[in-house]
Scaffold this motif. Structure first.
Motif, PDB file in Angstrom:
ATOM      1  N   ALA A   1       0.847  -1.190   0.000  1.00 31.09           N
ATOM      2  CA  ALA A   1       0.000   0.000   0.000  1.00 31.09           C
ATOM      3  C   ALA A   1       0.882   1.240   0.000  1.00 31.09           C
ATOM      4  O   ALA A   1       1.839   1.335   0.774  1.00 31.09           O
ATOM      5  CB  ALA A   1      -0.897  -0.007   1.230  1.00 31.09           C
ATOM      6  N   SER A   2       0.558   2.192  -0.870  1.00 34.79           N
ATOM      7  CA  SER A   2       1.384   3.394  -0.966  1.00 34.79           C
ATOM      8  C   SER A   2       0.528   4.578  -1.396  1.00 34.79           C
ATOM      9  O   SER A   2      -0.684   4.585  -1.189  1.00 34.79           O
ATOM     10  CB  SER A   2       2.543   3.161  -1.953  1.00 34.79           C
TER      11      SER A   2
ATOM     12  N   ILE B   1      -1.004   3.351   6.320  1.00 34.67           N
ATOM     13  CA  ILE B   1       0.068   2.459   5.869  1.00 34.67           C
ATOM     14  C   ILE B   1       0.761   1.789   7.056  1.00 34.67           C
ATOM     15  O   ILE B   1       0.994   0.583   7.066  1.00 34.67           O
ATOM     16  CB  ILE B   1       1.090   3.219   5.008  1.00 34.67           C
ATOM     17  N   GLY B   2       1.096   2.585   8.062  1.00 34.46           N
ATOM     18  CA  GLY B   2       1.790   2.034   9.216  1.00 34.46           C
ATOM     19  C   GLY B   2       0.993   0.959   9.920  1.00 34.46           C
ATOM     20  O   GLY B   2       1.533  -0.076  10.335  1.00 34.46           O
ATOM     21  N   GLU B   3      -0.303   1.187  10.034  1.00 29.00           N
ATOM     22  CA  GLU B   3      -1.168   0.203  10.678  1.00 29.00           C
ATOM     23  C   GLU B   3      -1.243  -1.090   9.873  1.00 29.00           C
ATOM     24  O   GLU B   3      -1.208  -2.192  10.441  1.00 29.00           O
ATOM     25  CB  GLU B   3      -2.572   0.789  10.850  1.00 29.00           C
ATOM     26  N   LEU B   4      -1.322  -0.968   8.552  1.00 29.65           N
ATOM     27  CA  LEU B   4      -1.355  -2.157   7.706  1.00 29.65           C
ATOM     28  C   LEU B   4      -0.044  -2.938   7.795  1.00 29.65           C
ATOM     29  O   LEU B   4      -0.045  -4.171   7.832  1.00 29.65           O
ATOM     30  CB  LEU B   4      -1.636  -1.766   6.256  1.00 29.65           C
ATOM     31  N   ALA B   5       1.068  -2.217   7.840  1.00 27.51           N
ATOM     32  CA  ALA B   5       2.371  -2.874   7.955  1.00 27.51           C
ATOM     33  C   ALA B   5       2.489  -3.640   9.269  1.00 27.51           C
ATOM     34  O   ALA B   5       3.046  -4.744   9.321  1.00 27.51           O
ATOM     35  CB  ALA B   5       3.491  -1.853   7.834  1.00 27.51           C
ATOM     36  N   GLU B   6       1.952  -3.060  10.347  1.00 26.36           N
ATOM     37  CA  GLU B   6       1.996  -3.726  11.652  1.00 26.36           C
ATOM     38  C   GLU B   6       1.032  -4.905  11.713  1.00 26.36           C
ATOM     39  O   GLU B   6       1.335  -5.933  12.315  1.00 26.36           O
ATOM     40  CB  GLU B   6       1.657  -2.715  12.749  1.00 26.36           C
ATOM     41  N   ARG B   7      -0.117  -4.742  11.087  1.00 25.34           N
ATOM     42  CA  ARG B   7      -1.138  -5.795  11.127  1.00 25.34           C
ATOM     43  C   ARG B   7      -0.730  -7.004  10.295  1.00 25.34           C
ATOM     44  O   ARG B   7      -0.995  -8.146  10.659  1.00 25.34           O
ATOM     45  CB  ARG B   7      -2.472  -5.215  10.624  1.00 25.34           C
ATOM     46  N   TYR B   8      -0.083  -6.749   9.148  1.00 25.48           N
ATOM     47  CA  TYR B   8       0.261  -7.833   8.225  1.00 25.48           C
ATOM     48  C   TYR B   8       1.759  -7.823   7.894  1.00 25.48           C
ATOM     49  O   TYR B   8       2.151  -7.633   6.734  1.00 25.48           O
ATOM     50  CB  TYR B   8      -0.569  -7.705   6.945  1.00 25.48           C
TER      51      TYR B   8
ATOM     52  N   PHE C   1       3.308  -7.569   4.039  1.00 25.63           N
ATOM     53  CA  PHE C   1       3.494  -6.171   3.654  1.00 25.63           C
ATOM     54  C   PHE C   1       4.850  -5.939   3.007  1.00 25.63           C
ATOM     55  O   PHE C   1       5.876  -6.417   3.496  1.00 25.63           O
ATOM     56  CB  PHE C   1       3.345  -5.247   4.865  1.00 25.63           C
ATOM     57  N   ARG C   2       4.831  -5.193   1.888  1.00 23.72           N
ATOM     58  CA  ARG C   2       6.042  -4.778   1.195  1.00 23.72           C
ATOM     59  C   ARG C   2       5.974  -3.268   0.972  1.00 23.72           C
ATOM     60  O   ARG C   2       4.946  -2.766   0.511  1.00 23.72           O
ATOM     61  CB  ARG C   2       6.177  -5.475  -0.167  1.00 23.72           C
ATOM     62  N   PRO C   3       7.034  -2.533   1.267  1.00 20.65           N
ATOM     63  CA  PRO C   3       7.008  -1.077   1.046  1.00 20.65           C
ATOM     64  C   PRO C   3       6.789  -0.762  -0.440  1.00 20.65           C
ATOM     65  O   PRO C   3       7.256  -1.471  -1.320  1.00 20.65           O
ATOM     66  CB  PRO C   3       8.390  -0.622   1.500  1.00 20.65           C
ATOM     67  N   GLY C   4       6.069   0.331  -0.682  1.00 17.64           N
ATOM     68  CA  GLY C   4       5.877   0.818  -2.039  1.00 17.64           C
ATOM     69  C   GLY C   4       6.502   2.197  -2.164  1.00 17.64           C
ATOM     70  O   GLY C   4       6.752   2.875  -1.169  1.00 17.64           O
ATOM     71  N   GLY C   5       6.763   2.616  -3.383  1.00 17.46           N
ATOM     72  CA  GLY C   5       7.340   3.925  -3.625  1.00 17.46           C
ATOM     73  C   GLY C   5       7.940   3.994  -5.015  1.00 17.46           C
ATOM     74  O   GLY C   5       8.074   2.986  -5.692  1.00 17.46           O
ATOM     75  N   VAL C   6       8.310   5.197  -5.442  1.00 14.92           N
ATOM     76  CA  VAL C   6       8.826   5.370  -6.786  1.00 14.92           C
ATOM     77  C   VAL C   6      10.153   4.625  -6.925  1.00 14.92           C
ATOM     78  O   VAL C   6      11.079   4.793  -6.131  1.00 14.92           O
ATOM     79  CB  VAL C   6       8.969   6.877  -7.129  1.00 14.92           C
ATOM     80  N   GLY C   7      10.215   3.754  -7.918  1.00 11.57           N
ATOM     81  CA  GLY C   7      11.371   2.916  -8.155  1.00 11.57           C
ATOM     82  C   GLY C   7      11.268   1.518  -7.586  1.00 11.57           C
ATOM     83  O   GLY C   7      12.094   0.662  -7.918  1.00 11.57           O
ATOM     84  N   GLN C   8      10.264   1.281  -6.759  1.00 14.92           N
ATOM     85  CA  GLN C   8      10.086  -0.063  -6.204  1.00 14.92           C
ATOM     86  C   GLN C   8       9.747  -1.052  -7.313  1.00 14.92           C
ATOM     87  O   GLN C   8       8.942  -0.758  -8.204  1.00 14.92           O
ATOM     88  CB  GLN C   8       8.981  -0.073  -5.153  1.00 14.92           C
ATOM     89  N   VAL C   9      10.362  -2.216  -7.255  1.00 10.86           N
ATOM     90  CA  VAL C   9      10.109  -3.255  -8.245  1.00 10.86           C
ATOM     91  C   VAL C   9       9.508  -4.458  -7.530  1.00 10.86           C
ATOM     92  O   VAL C   9      10.074  -4.957  -6.554  1.00 10.86           O
ATOM     93  CB  VAL C   9      11.404  -3.676  -8.972  1.00 10.86           C
ATOM     94  N   HIS C  10       8.350  -4.886  -8.008  1.00  9.34           N
ATOM     95  CA  HIS C  10       7.674  -6.059  -7.467  1.00  9.34           C
ATOM     96  C   HIS C  10       7.848  -7.207  -8.468  1.00  9.34           C
ATOM     97  O   HIS C  10       7.299  -7.160  -9.556  1.00  9.34           O
ATOM     98  CB  HIS C  10       6.178  -5.780  -7.256  1.00  9.34           C
ATOM     99  N   ARG C  11       8.638  -8.179  -8.076  1.00  9.11           N
ATOM    100  CA  ARG C  11       8.809  -9.372  -8.913  1.00  9.11           C
ATOM    101  C   ARG C  11       7.960 -10.465  -8.300  1.00  9.11           C
ATOM    102  O   ARG C  11       8.298 -11.045  -7.267  1.00  9.11           O
ATOM    103  CB  ARG C  11      10.284  -9.774  -9.000  1.00  9.11           C
ATOM    104  N   ILE C  12       6.861 -10.765  -8.950  1.00  8.23           N
ATOM    105  CA  ILE C  12       5.860 -11.661  -8.370  1.00  8.23           C
ATOM    106  C   ILE C  12       6.174 -13.111  -8.739  1.00  8.23           C
ATOM    107  O   ILE C  12       6.380 -13.414  -9.900  1.00  8.23           O
ATOM    108  CB  ILE C  12       4.447 -11.277  -8.856  1.00  8.23           C
TER     109      ILE C  12
END
Length: 220
Positions: free
Chosen positions: A191-192, A198-205, A209-220
């Motif tokens: 989530a970004s 965001i912080g609550e979701l990161a703590e809950r899961y 949870f994976r950080p998002g942001g400009v330049g982030q690459v998600h290799r699924i």
């Protein structure tokens, strides 16, 4: 399996890129750009830094008619007027007119396959109609959202009518308790952008949870 690169996001993630309010990402294998961020100059500069050629993009999907998601539209079309532009039937005449200066848009009103293994949900919600991507992965569908104005719980419900939701990437805007619970079964959660908890979701899961942001690459 898909590789998704975030080319526009207000959350910084990688040096050499410009963070700015908005969202855009590239599904690399499909040559599919999802949304265009707020500013065309920043979008193109980030693309250049990431080694992405706008002329090589084959499909452009727009989630909803807000400027932080369509602001770079003209810049992309000017570089690649042959691109297929997929919008939904709630986009404004002004936005559609801009697209038609370059190409005829594909306008969808419901779930539709737009590329091999990739569908759009069609517009969901009433106040701010928005569509999301549903990408086929080994565990079901990876959902990519712009802002999730209809709420991510509703989007997950819609995609689940077709198959299980394996992951979620993008902006989730106003996150309710129902939204938090709907994300319980997600294996990949990033989530970004406009997500307000965001912080609550990161703590809950923490496992998913994976950080998002400009330049982030998600290799699924």
């Amino acid at each position: 399996m898909p590789t998704i690169t975030e080319v526009y996001n207000n959350i910084p993630c990688r040096e050499g890129l410009t963070p700015d309010w908005g969202f855009s990402c590239l599904v690399e294998e499909a040559g599919l750009l999802f949304d265009t961020g707020e500013r065309g100059d920043i979008l193109l500069a980030n693309m250049q830094a990431l080694g992405i050629d706008p002329a090589a993009i084959r499909h452009l999907v727009l989630s909803h008619d807000h400027h932080d998601h369509i602001g770079g539209l003209k810049a992309v079309l000017a570089r690649n007027p042959a691109i297929e532009v997929i919008v939904h039937d709630a986009f404004s005449a002004k936005t559609l007119s801009l697209v038609r200066e370059y190409t005829d848009p594909r306008i969808v009103g419901e779930w539709a396959e737009i590329a091999d293994g990739i569908a759009v949900t069609g517009p969901l919600g009433t106040a701010i109609p928005e569509q999301s991507l549903a990408i086929t992965v080994s565990g079901g569908y990876l959902v990519v959202t712009g802002c999730a104005h209809p709420h991510i719980s509703r989007i997950i419900e819609k995609v689940s009518e077709v198959g299980p939701v394996w992951g979620v990437i993008g902006g989730l805007h106003t996150v309710t308790g129902e939204d938090v619970e709907a994300l319980a079964g997600v294996a990949h959660l990033s989530a970004s952008h406009c997500t307000d908890r965001i912080g609550e979701l990161a703590e809950r899961y923490p496992a998913s949870f994976r950080p998002g942001g400009v330049g982030q690459v998600h290799r699924i």
